[in-house]
Design a protein around this motif. Structure first.
Motif, PDB file in Angstrom:
ATOM      1  N   VAL A  93       0.871  -1.175   0.000  1.00 43.63           N
ATOM      2  CA  VAL A  93       0.000   0.000   0.000  1.00 43.63           C
ATOM      3  C   VAL A  93       0.910   1.228   0.000  1.00 43.63           C
ATOM      4  O   VAL A  93       1.910   1.262   0.718  1.00 43.63           O
ATOM      5  CB  VAL A  93      -0.925   0.016   1.243  1.00 43.63           C
ATOM      6  CG1 VAL A  93      -1.791   1.267   1.265  1.00 43.63           C
ATOM      7  CG2 VAL A  93      -1.788  -1.235   1.282  1.00 43.63           C
ATOM      8  N   ARG A  94       0.564   2.200  -0.836  1.00 46.97           N
ATOM      9  CA  ARG A  94       1.390   3.415  -0.932  1.00 46.97           C
ATOM     10  C   ARG A  94       0.531   4.659  -0.782  1.00 46.97           C
ATOM     11  O   ARG A  94      -0.540   4.756  -1.385  1.00 46.97           O
ATOM     12  CB  ARG A  94       2.062   3.502  -2.311  1.00 46.97           C
ATOM     13  CG  ARG A  94       2.958   2.334  -2.646  1.00 46.97           C
ATOM     14  CD  ARG A  94       3.521   2.484  -4.059  1.00 46.97           C
ATOM     15  NE  ARG A  94       4.178   1.247  -4.469  1.00 46.97           N
ATOM     16  CZ  ARG A  94       5.451   0.955  -4.218  1.00 46.97           C
ATOM     17  NH1 ARG A  94       6.221   1.805  -3.582  1.00 46.97           N
ATOM     18  NH2 ARG A  94       5.962  -0.206  -4.623  1.00 46.97           N
ATOM     19  N   ASN A  95       1.056   5.616  -0.009  1.00 44.15           N
ATOM     20  CA  ASN A  95       0.436   6.936   0.118  1.00 44.15           C
ATOM     21  C   ASN A  95       1.229   7.994  -0.634  1.00 44.15           C
ATOM     22  O   ASN A  95       0.689   9.031  -1.012  1.00 44.15           O
ATOM     23  CB  ASN A  95       0.343   7.333   1.594  1.00 44.15           C
ATOM     24  CG  ASN A  95      -0.556   6.377   2.364  1.00 44.15           C
ATOM     25  OD1 ASN A  95      -1.721   6.202   2.006  1.00 44.15           O
ATOM     26  ND2 ASN A  95      -0.014   5.752   3.402  1.00 44.15           N
ATOM     27  N   ILE A  96       2.524   7.735  -0.791  1.00 41.42           N
ATOM     28  CA  ILE A  96       3.467   8.700  -1.356  1.00 41.42           C
ATOM     29  C   ILE A  96       4.434   7.920  -2.254  1.00 41.42           C
ATOM     30  O   ILE A  96       4.825   6.799  -1.906  1.00 41.42           O
ATOM     31  CB  ILE A  96       4.243   9.411  -0.214  1.00 41.42           C
ATOM     32  CG1 ILE A  96       3.264  10.204   0.690  1.00 41.42           C
ATOM     33  CG2 ILE A  96       5.343  10.319  -0.742  1.00 41.42           C
ATOM     34  CD1 ILE A  96       3.907  10.877   1.891  1.00 41.42           C
ATOM     35  N   SER A  97       4.844   8.505  -3.370  1.00 40.25           N
ATOM     36  CA  SER A  97       5.775   7.800  -4.258  1.00 40.25           C
ATOM     37  C   SER A  97       7.135   7.609  -3.577  1.00 40.25           C
ATOM     38  O   SER A  97       7.627   8.507  -2.899  1.00 40.25           O
ATOM     39  CB  SER A  97       5.950   8.578  -5.562  1.00 40.25           C
ATOM     40  OG  SER A  97       6.558   9.827  -5.293  1.00 40.25           O
ATOM     41  N   ALA A  98       7.714   6.428  -3.788  1.00 39.99           N
ATOM     42  CA  ALA A  98       9.056   6.120  -3.267  1.00 39.99           C
ATOM     43  C   ALA A  98       9.494   4.785  -3.855  1.00 39.99           C
ATOM     44  O   ALA A  98       8.701   4.091  -4.507  1.00 39.99           O
ATOM     45  CB  ALA A  98       9.042   6.030  -1.733  1.00 39.99           C
ATOM     46  N   GLY A  99      10.741   4.437  -3.615  1.00 40.14           N
ATOM     47  CA  GLY A  99      11.259   3.100  -3.915  1.00 40.14           C
ATOM     48  C   GLY A  99      10.968   2.619  -5.321  1.00 40.14           C
ATOM     49  O   GLY A  99      11.170   3.344  -6.297  1.00 40.14           O
ATOM     50  N   SER A 100      10.480   1.378  -5.405  1.00 46.81           N
ATOM     51  CA  SER A 100      10.305   0.742  -6.716  1.00 46.81           C
ATOM     52  C   SER A 100       9.253   1.484  -7.555  1.00 46.81           C
ATOM     53  O   SER A 100       9.312   1.457  -8.783  1.00 46.81           O
ATOM     54  CB  SER A 100       9.927  -0.726  -6.564  1.00 46.81           C
ATOM     55  OG  SER A 100       8.606  -0.867  -6.125  1.00 46.81           O
ATOM     56  N   PHE A 101       8.293   2.134  -6.905  1.00 47.91           N
ATOM     57  CA  PHE A 101       7.276   2.888  -7.657  1.00 47.91           C
ATOM     58  C   PHE A 101       7.938   4.036  -8.417  1.00 47.91           C
ATOM     59  O   PHE A 101       7.697   4.228  -9.631  1.00 47.91           O
ATOM     60  CB  PHE A 101       6.202   3.431  -6.694  1.00 47.91           C
ATOM     61  CG  PHE A 101       5.076   4.171  -7.381  1.00 47.91           C
ATOM     62  CD1 PHE A 101       3.893   3.519  -7.695  1.00 47.91           C
ATOM     63  CD2 PHE A 101       5.190   5.516  -7.712  1.00 47.91           C
ATOM     64  CE1 PHE A 101       2.852   4.186  -8.330  1.00 47.91           C
ATOM     65  CE2 PHE A 101       4.169   6.192  -8.348  1.00 47.91           C
ATOM     66  CZ  PHE A 101       2.999   5.533  -8.655  1.00 47.91           C
ATOM     67  N   SER A 102       8.792   4.783  -7.721  1.00 44.02           N
ATOM     68  CA  SER A 102       9.470   5.924  -8.353  1.00 44.02           C
ATOM     69  C   SER A 102      10.372   5.461  -9.487  1.00 44.02           C
ATOM     70  O   SER A 102      10.428   6.083 -10.541  1.00 44.02           O
ATOM     71  CB  SER A 102      10.295   6.687  -7.314  1.00 44.02           C
ATOM     72  OG  SER A 102       9.413   7.352  -6.448  1.00 44.02           O
ATOM     73  N   LYS A 103      11.066   4.340  -9.231  1.00 39.76           N
ATOM     74  CA  LYS A 103      12.002   3.820 -10.218  1.00 39.76           C
ATOM     75  C   LYS A 103      11.251   3.341 -11.462  1.00 39.76           C
ATOM     76  O   LYS A 103      11.584   3.716 -12.594  1.00 39.76           O
ATOM     77  CB  LYS A 103      12.775   2.657  -9.578  1.00 39.76           C
ATOM     78  CG  LYS A 103      14.081   2.384 -10.240  1.00 39.76           C
ATOM     79  CD  LYS A 103      14.948   1.468  -9.403  1.00 39.76           C
ATOM     80  CE  LYS A 103      16.052   0.936 -10.295  1.00 39.76           C
ATOM     81  NZ  LYS A 103      16.438  -0.427  -9.937  1.00 39.76           N
ATOM     82  N   GLY A 106       9.421   6.309 -13.198  1.00 43.52           N
ATOM     83  CA  GLY A 106      10.262   7.468 -13.507  1.00 43.52           C
ATOM     84  C   GLY A 106       9.782   8.756 -12.870  1.00 43.52           C
ATOM     85  O   GLY A 106       9.775   9.806 -13.513  1.00 43.52           O
ATOM     86  N   VAL A 107       9.358   8.669 -11.613  1.00 41.59           N
ATOM     87  CA  VAL A 107       8.918   9.886 -10.908  1.00 41.59           C
ATOM     88  C   VAL A 107       9.739  10.066  -9.638  1.00 41.59           C
ATOM     89  O   VAL A 107      10.276   9.103  -9.095  1.00 41.59           O
ATOM     90  CB  VAL A 107       7.407   9.852 -10.560  1.00 41.59           C
ATOM     91  CG1 VAL A 107       6.561   9.854 -11.821  1.00 41.59           C
ATOM     92  CG2 VAL A 107       7.058   8.659  -9.670  1.00 41.59           C
ATOM     93  N   GLU A 108       9.816  11.310  -9.193  1.00 33.81           N
ATOM     94  CA  GLU A 108      10.572  11.584  -7.969  1.00 33.81           C
ATOM     95  C   GLU A 108       9.886  10.938  -6.760  1.00 33.81           C
ATOM     96  O   GLU A 108       8.702  10.600  -6.829  1.00 33.81           O
ATOM     97  CB  GLU A 108      10.678  13.097  -7.757  1.00 33.81           C
ATOM     98  CG  GLU A 108       9.372  13.709  -7.271  1.00 33.81           C
ATOM     99  CD  GLU A 108       9.093  15.116  -7.797  1.00 33.81           C
ATOM    100  OE1 GLU A 108       9.063  16.025  -6.962  1.00 33.81           O
ATOM    101  OE2 GLU A 108       8.890  15.274  -9.008  1.00 33.81           O
ATOM    102  N   GLU A 109      10.640  10.809  -5.685  1.00 32.71           N
ATOM    103  CA  GLU A 109      10.045  10.350  -4.432  1.00 32.71           C
ATOM    104  C   GLU A 109       9.341  11.528  -3.765  1.00 32.71           C
ATOM    105  O   GLU A 109       9.756  12.673  -3.935  1.00 32.71           O
ATOM    106  CB  GLU A 109      11.126   9.814  -3.494  1.00 32.71           C
ATOM    107  CG  GLU A 109      11.822   8.575  -4.038  1.00 32.71           C
ATOM    108  CD  GLU A 109      12.506   7.732  -2.972  1.00 32.71           C
ATOM    109  OE1 GLU A 109      13.181   8.318  -2.103  1.00 32.71           O
ATOM    110  OE2 GLU A 109      12.353   6.499  -3.006  1.00 32.71           O
ATOM    111  N   GLY A 110       8.244  11.259  -3.059  1.00 30.74           N
ATOM    112  CA  GLY A 110       7.602  12.309  -2.267  1.00 30.74           C
ATOM    113  C   GLY A 110       6.331  12.880  -2.865  1.00 30.74           C
ATOM    114  O   GLY A 110       5.770  13.813  -2.313  1.00 30.74           O
TER     115      GLY A 110
END
Ligand code: UDP
Length: 237
Positions: A93-103, A106-110
């Motif tokens: 479950v994600r609330n904020i982009s980070a980790g494998s999602f960002s990678k 191709g989006v920044e974390e946060g």
């Protein structure tokens, strides 16, 4: 309860049989791994923190109607749990982009999402836990459609409860991984652990990472971050 032979040793925990066939003892280790076991290390005292933190959070979740495997904390590192067969899905479950999602995207974390996301991967180390969708999980016989519905309902509830709780501690819940299991009678319960190993936790004021990313990314201060999270949790629970 008598601790009997070891059933299984995982990356962060050992699991033992007991004299009750429906109960197991989980023992938390200080071992840490990342990147599907490629990076290995130890985080001193982590096992004690994760054991206690997971137990406190699971007891809180039970109060909010989420059934868990938790039975009783036996010692600093040991907990008695209900025996389950693990549903071989990692639920993220994600609330904020980070980790494998960002990678991957191709989006920044946060980036704060308008609403939380959920994703599943097939819990299978030799395949490196590939991402799959609900239909794939059903096709592979990993869970039924009804079980997946329930797992989703519990996962979003867990997010609501934990997000609100961590906020009281000055911590932002970025994302986390859950595992569910089935009791002998088929009841789905939350299993595994909830800890800085399995959640991304950022200091709400400073944005400082207070979780396993400090180990994954060699940021230093790993033990201190785990201890800080535990300190805030015990002050607010
Ligand atoms: N996570 C986990 N075990 C895994 C993979 C992920 O506990 O095998 C947790 C991780 O700590 C994070 C969340 O799930 O809080 C999302 O992880 P992500 O998919 O971004 O993967 P990562 O960047 O950790 O490889």
């Amino acid at each position: 309860m008598i601790k009997k032979e070891q059933l299984y040793e995982g990356k962060a925990k050992k699991v033992f049989k007991t004299d009750d066939k429906e109960r197991l003892i989980v023992e938390y280790k200080d071992d840490a791994t990342a990147f599907n076991g490629l990076k290995k290390g130890t985080i001193a005292g982590k096992g004690i923190i994760n054991n206690k933190m997971s137990n406190l959070l699971m007891q809180r979740l039970e109060k909010f109607g989420v059934p868990t495997h938790f039975v009783k904390e036996l010692s600093d590192r040991e907990t008695l749990v209900k025996r389950v067969s693990i549903v071989p899905l990692e639920v993220i479950v994600r609330n904020i982009s980070a980790g494998s999602f960002s990678k991957k995207y191709g989006v920044e974390e946060g980036i704060v999402f308008k609403k939380p996301t959920i994703e599943f991967s097939y819990k299978n180390d030799s395949l490196a836990d590939p991402l799959l969708n609900e239909d794939h999980a059903i096709a592979l016989g990993l869970a039924t459609a009804e079980e997946i519905e329930l797992i989703k309902k519990y996962s979003f509830k867990i997010n609501d409860v934990l997000k609100a709780f961590w906020l009281e501690c000055g911590i932002t819940l970025v994302d986390f991984k859950l595992e569910f299991g089935k009791l002998f009678d088929g009841t789905i319960v939350l299993a595994d652990e909830i800890s800085p190993d399995t959640c991304r936790l950022w200091d709400t004021k400073t944005g400082e990472k207070l979780d396993k990313d400090r180990f994954r990314r060699d940021l230093g201060g790993v033990e201190g971050a785990y201890a800080e999270v535990m300190k805030r949790l015990t002050a607010h629970i």
